[in-house]
Design a protein around this motif. Sequence first.
Motif, mmCIF file in Angstrom:
data_model
loop_
_atom_site.group_PDB
_atom_site.id
_atom_site.type_symbol
_atom_site.label_atom_id
_atom_site.label_comp_id
_atom_site.label_asym_id
_atom_site.label_seq_id
_atom_site.Cartn_x
_atom_site.Cartn_y
_atom_site.Cartn_z
ATOM 1 N N ILE A 1 0.875 -1.169 0.000
ATOM 2 C CA ILE A 1 0.000 0.000 0.000
ATOM 3 C C ILE A 1 0.914 1.221 0.000
ATOM 4 C CG2 ILE A 1 -1.701 1.299 1.337
ATOM 5 C CD1 ILE A 1 -2.702 -1.465 2.397
ATOM 6 N N VAL A 2 0.658 2.167 -0.892
ATOM 7 C CA VAL A 2 1.521 3.339 -1.032
ATOM 8 C C VAL A 2 1.312 4.263 0.163
ATOM 9 C CG1 VAL A 2 2.102 5.324 -2.470
ATOM 10 C CG2 VAL A 2 1.472 3.135 -3.552
ATOM 11 N N PRO A 3 2.379 4.541 0.929
ATOM 12 C CA PRO A 3 2.255 5.430 2.089
ATOM 13 C C PRO A 3 1.755 6.818 1.671
ATOM 14 C CG PRO A 3 4.403 4.356 2.059
ATOM 15 C CD PRO A 3 3.742 4.047 0.749
ATOM 16 N N SER A 4 0.990 7.456 2.538
ATOM 17 C CA SER A 4 0.463 8.815 2.341
ATOM 18 C C SER A 4 -0.534 8.927 1.195
ATOM 19 C CB SER A 4 1.596 9.831 2.126
ATOM 20 O OG SER A 4 2.413 9.894 3.269
ATOM 21 N N SER A 5 -1.060 7.795 0.691
ATOM 22 C CA SER A 5 -1.998 7.861 -0.433
ATOM 23 C C SER A 5 -3.458 7.787 0.006
ATOM 24 C CB SER A 5 -1.707 6.735 -1.436
ATOM 25 O OG SER A 5 -2.008 5.458 -0.878
ATOM 26 N N GLY A 6 -3.736 7.498 1.280
ATOM 27 C CA GLY A 6 -5.101 7.302 1.735
ATOM 28 C C GLY A 6 -5.888 8.596 1.883
ATOM 29 N N THR A 7 -7.198 8.495 1.614
ATOM 30 C CA THR A 7 -8.108 9.626 1.787
ATOM 31 C C THR A 7 -9.290 9.197 2.650
ATOM 32 O OG1 THR A 7 -9.508 9.126 -0.127
ATOM 33 C CG2 THR A 7 -7.544 10.483 -0.536
ATOM 34 N N GLY A 8 -10.071 10.183 3.101
ATOM 35 C CA GLY A 8 -11.269 9.899 3.886
ATOM 36 C C GLY A 8 -10.938 9.093 5.129
ATOM 37 N N GLU A 9 -11.759 8.091 5.414
ATOM 38 C CA GLU A 9 -11.542 7.245 6.588
ATOM 39 C C GLU A 9 -10.366 6.288 6.412
ATOM 40 O OE1 GLU A 9 -15.872 6.684 8.592
ATOM 41 O OE2 GLU A 9 -15.624 5.733 6.618
ATOM 42 N N LEU A 10 -9.752 6.286 5.221
ATOM 43 C CA LEU A 10 -8.562 5.460 4.972
ATOM 44 C C LEU A 10 -7.281 6.304 4.962
ATOM 45 C CD1 LEU A 10 -10.076 3.083 2.256
ATOM 46 C CD2 LEU A 10 -9.761 2.646 4.711
ATOM 47 N N ALA A 11 -7.374 7.578 5.352
ATOM 48 C CA ALA A 11 -6.186 8.426 5.465
ATOM 49 C C ALA A 11 -5.245 7.798 6.484
ATOM 50 C CB ALA A 11 -6.577 9.838 5.892
ATOM 51 N N GLY A 12 -3.963 7.774 6.177
ATOM 52 C CA GLY A 12 -2.971 7.196 7.067
ATOM 53 C C GLY A 12 -2.793 5.692 6.902
ATOM 54 N N ILE A 13 -3.432 5.096 5.885
ATOM 55 C CA ILE A 13 -3.320 3.653 5.689
ATOM 56 C C ILE A 13 -1.900 3.264 5.288
ATOM 57 C CG2 ILE A 13 -4.067 3.713 3.263
ATOM 58 C CD1 ILE A 13 -5.569 1.042 3.851
ATOM 59 N N THR A 14 -1.426 2.159 5.849
ATOM 60 C CA THR A 14 -0.151 1.558 5.473
ATOM 61 C C THR A 14 -0.342 0.051 5.470
ATOM 62 O OG1 THR A 14 0.613 1.465 7.767
ATOM 63 C CG2 THR A 14 1.266 3.409 6.476
ATOM 64 N N GLY A 15 0.566 -0.651 4.823
ATOM 65 C CA GLY A 15 0.505 -2.100 4.879
ATOM 66 C C GLY A 15 0.912 -2.768 3.588
ATOM 67 N N ALA A 16 0.466 -4.020 3.465
ATOM 68 C CA ALA A 16 0.828 -4.874 2.343
ATOM 69 C C ALA A 16 -0.399 -5.700 1.976
ATOM 70 C CB ALA A 16 2.012 -5.762 2.722
ATOM 71 N N GLY A 17 -0.187 -6.815 1.304
ATOM 72 C CA GLY A 17 -1.295 -7.675 0.926
ATOM 73 C C GLY A 17 -0.862 -8.710 -0.070
ATOM 74 N N GLY A 18 -1.812 -9.211 -0.837
ATOM 75 C CA GLY A 18 -1.502 -10.211 -1.837
ATOM 76 C C GLY A 18 -2.709 -10.549 -2.682
ATOM 77 N N MET A 19 -2.462 -11.367 -3.704
ATOM 78 C CA MET A 19 -3.499 -11.818 -4.622
ATOM 79 C C MET A 19 -3.307 -13.291 -4.906
ATOM 80 S SD MET A 19 -3.643 -8.936 -7.541
ATOM 81 C CE MET A 19 -4.115 -7.268 -7.191
ATOM 82 N N ALA A 20 -4.408 -13.959 -5.245
ATOM 83 C CA ALA A 20 -4.362 -15.367 -5.636
ATOM 84 C C ALA A 20 -5.489 -15.633 -6.615
ATOM 85 C CB ALA A 20 -4.501 -16.263 -4.415
ATOM 86 N N VAL A 21 -5.295 -16.623 -7.468
ATOM 87 C CA VAL A 21 -6.333 -17.062 -8.389
ATOM 88 C C VAL A 21 -6.627 -18.517 -8.064
ATOM 89 C CG1 VAL A 21 -6.999 -17.374 -10.796
ATOM 90 C CG2 VAL A 21 -5.489 -15.474 -10.163
ATOM 91 N N ASP A 22 -7.882 -18.803 -7.703
ATOM 92 C CA ASP A 22 -8.296 -20.168 -7.390
ATOM 93 C C ASP A 22 -8.337 -21.019 -8.657
ATOM 94 O OD1 ASP A 22 -8.649 -19.219 -4.812
ATOM 95 O OD2 ASP A 22 -10.845 -19.220 -4.912
ATOM 96 N N GLY A 23 -8.392 -22.320 -8.475
ATOM 97 C CA GLY A 23 -8.468 -23.249 -9.594
ATOM 98 C C GLY A 23 -9.668 -23.008 -10.490
ATOM 99 N N ASP A 24 -10.762 -22.490 -9.919
ATOM 100 C CA ASP A 24 -11.967 -22.215 -10.709
ATOM 101 C C ASP A 24 -11.943 -20.837 -11.367
ATOM 102 O OD1 ASP A 24 -12.436 -20.447 -8.620
ATOM 103 O OD2 ASP A 24 -14.328 -21.364 -8.008
ATOM 104 N N GLY A 25 -10.820 -20.103 -11.208
ATOM 105 C CA GLY A 25 -10.678 -18.784 -11.828
ATOM 106 C C GLY A 25 -11.087 -17.612 -10.956
ATOM 107 N N THR A 26 -11.563 -17.877 -9.723
ATOM 108 C CA THR A 26 -11.926 -16.794 -8.811
ATOM 109 C C THR A 26 -10.667 -16.034 -8.414
ATOM 110 O OG1 THR A 26 -13.791 -18.056 -7.945
ATOM 111 C CG2 THR A 26 -12.982 -16.221 -6.583
#
Length: 135
Positions: free
Chosen positions: A100-125
């Motif tokens: 998550i890009v630092p200092s990019s949050g607005t509204g109730e997400l102002a000040g957001i920091t962190g990471a995450g990830g993505m996955a694709v299930d076998g059924d394409g979800t």
Amino acid sequence: MRATATFTVKAFVPTELKPELEVSTALPVGVARMEKTFEGEAAGRSATLFTAAFDQVTGVGTYVAMESFEGSLHGREGAFNFAHSATTSGGDRTAEFFTIVPSSGTGELAGITGAGGMAVDGDGTHRIWFDYEIG
């Protein structure tokens, strides 16, 4: 906190953008614009600039994306940017990066920091998660 969601790509539009200095490689490099919608603990939409060196036939390549999300995480409304990339050899995801890009949050997400990830299930979800803090 962790917010999870599924997402759908609503639009993938290749662009004609090319570097001024062209260099020929074994994999073509392309740029596209994407639009996604998200459902779940992360709900909303995003606009993405997507760059990839990718072979459509073999499914081998690497992408780098900068995404602007607008919506909510656990009901908190706002917007923020996140960046992600991964490499595939045809049926896997390796060398993954997600932030998550630092200092990019607005509204109730102002000040957001962190990471995450993505996955694709076998059924394409398509799944995404944000491991984030607000502060």
